[in-house]
Write a protein that holds these residues in place. Structure first.
Motif, mmCIF file in Angstrom:
data_model
loop_
_atom_site.group_PDB
_atom_site.id
_atom_site.type_symbol
_atom_site.label_atom_id
_atom_site.label_comp_id
_atom_site.label_asym_id
_atom_site.label_seq_id
_atom_site.Cartn_x
_atom_site.Cartn_y
_atom_site.Cartn_z
ATOM 1 N N SER A 1 6.314 14.789 8.031
ATOM 2 C CA SER A 1 6.165 16.359 8.430
ATOM 3 C C SER A 1 4.609 16.138 7.738
ATOM 4 N N THR B 1 5.117 25.264 20.556
ATOM 5 C CA THR B 1 6.421 24.549 19.403
ATOM 6 C C THR B 1 6.636 23.864 20.750
ATOM 7 N N SER C 1 1.292 22.299 18.129
ATOM 8 C CA SER C 1 0.192 22.686 18.432
ATOM 9 C C SER C 1 -0.259 23.667 18.923
ATOM 10 N N VAL D 1 -2.631 19.809 15.370
ATOM 11 C CA VAL D 1 -1.177 19.148 15.246
ATOM 12 C C VAL D 1 -0.649 19.617 13.678
ATOM 13 N N TRP D 2 0.360 20.529 13.529
ATOM 14 C CA TRP D 2 1.138 19.952 11.831
ATOM 15 C C TRP D 2 2.665 20.090 12.096
ATOM 16 N N ILE D 3 3.280 19.092 12.057
ATOM 17 C CA ILE D 3 4.580 18.034 12.144
ATOM 18 C C ILE D 3 5.634 18.696 11.829
ATOM 19 N N GLU D 4 6.322 19.288 11.767
ATOM 20 C CA GLU D 4 7.898 20.421 10.568
ATOM 21 C C GLU D 4 8.380 19.316 10.332
ATOM 22 N N VAL E 1 11.243 14.487 16.726
ATOM 23 C CA VAL E 1 9.492 14.817 15.846
ATOM 24 C C VAL E 1 9.915 16.490 16.499
ATOM 25 N N TRP F 1 6.873 19.702 16.254
ATOM 26 C CA TRP F 1 5.347 20.227 15.701
ATOM 27 C C TRP F 1 4.746 20.879 16.618
ATOM 28 N N GLU G 1 9.658 19.713 20.403
ATOM 29 C CA GLU G 1 9.570 19.073 20.793
ATOM 30 C C GLU G 1 10.309 17.830 21.216
#
Length: 216
Positions: free
Chosen positions: A62, A113, A107, A42-45, A103, A105, A115
């Motif tokens: 983030s 993507t 996946s 996961v990357w949290i924007e 949030v 992110w 929210e």
């Protein structure tokens, strides 16, 4: 006469508001962190916080969520651990207790993507305020600890699960939210639809075993 009444009402509201802030003030610094099941990177924007004083703390979180990616395919992505830690994150400096966490992110396992708007109930804030005597194995001492760590687990399908924990206290689940797909895509549509790349170990696992939807 009406001006006097209006002034009195405003004065009462100000006093009530000040008392409310004083009663809700939180002495402990709390932290926000993120994790993901094995291989489900996961990357949290962004993670934005609204505290109980309606103040907004943008990008309180983030970056990369905590995740294990064993190269031998021996990881276990299905389900959640019994007492997950906070995950990758940091303290939310200057914030009172949280009312809402937003949030957004990526996946990377899907890729997709999402929210989610996570409403923190008053029952959870009561837990955060409550000191507890506990035995800390790290130094072999009895201490007074707080559940001042908010850990959010993010999984494929838009699942966001929330726990409260402390350095020497078991985590307790406080919420589970199903996020929605962000129609703009990754980076709010600024990357031409391209998500961040998945690691080779995670890619190999998912190609062989798939994604265990429904286990989170």
């Amino acid at each position: 006469m009406s001006n006097c009444v209006t002034g009195l009402l405003l004065g009462l509201l100000l006093v009530a508001s000040t008392q409310s802030f004083a009663q809700s003030s939180y002495d402990e610094t709390w932290s926000l962190g993120f994790g993901a099941p094995d291989y489900m990177e996961v990357w949290i924007e962004t993670a934005d916080v609204v505290d109980i004083r309606e103040r907004v703390f943008r990008r309180a979180g983030s970056g990369i969520a905590s995740v294990l990616t064993p190269s031998d395919n021996k990881g276990k992505p299905a389900g959640w651990p019994k007492s997950p830690g906070r995950g990758a994150g940091r303290d939310v400096i200057g914030a009172d207790l949280p009312r809402l966490i937003y949030v957004r992110w990526q996946s990377l396992a899907e890729p997709q993507t999402y929210e989610a708007y996570i409403v923190i109930p008053e029952s959870a804030r009561a837990i955060m305020r409550k000191p507890e005597k506990t035995f800390c194995k790290a130094d072999g001492k009895w201490i007074t600890d707080y559940r001042a760590n908010i850990g959010i687990g993010l999984a494929p399908g838009g699942i966001a699960k929330v726990w409260l924990g402390g350095p020497c206290l078991k985590s307790v689940e406080i919420a589970r939210v199903l996020g929605t797909i962000n129609p703009k895509g990754p980076y709010e549509g600024k990357s031409g639809g391209k998500h961040r790349p998945l690691s080779e170990a995670s890619k190999a696992y998912i190609e062989k075993f798939g994604i265990p939807y429904g286990s989170w």
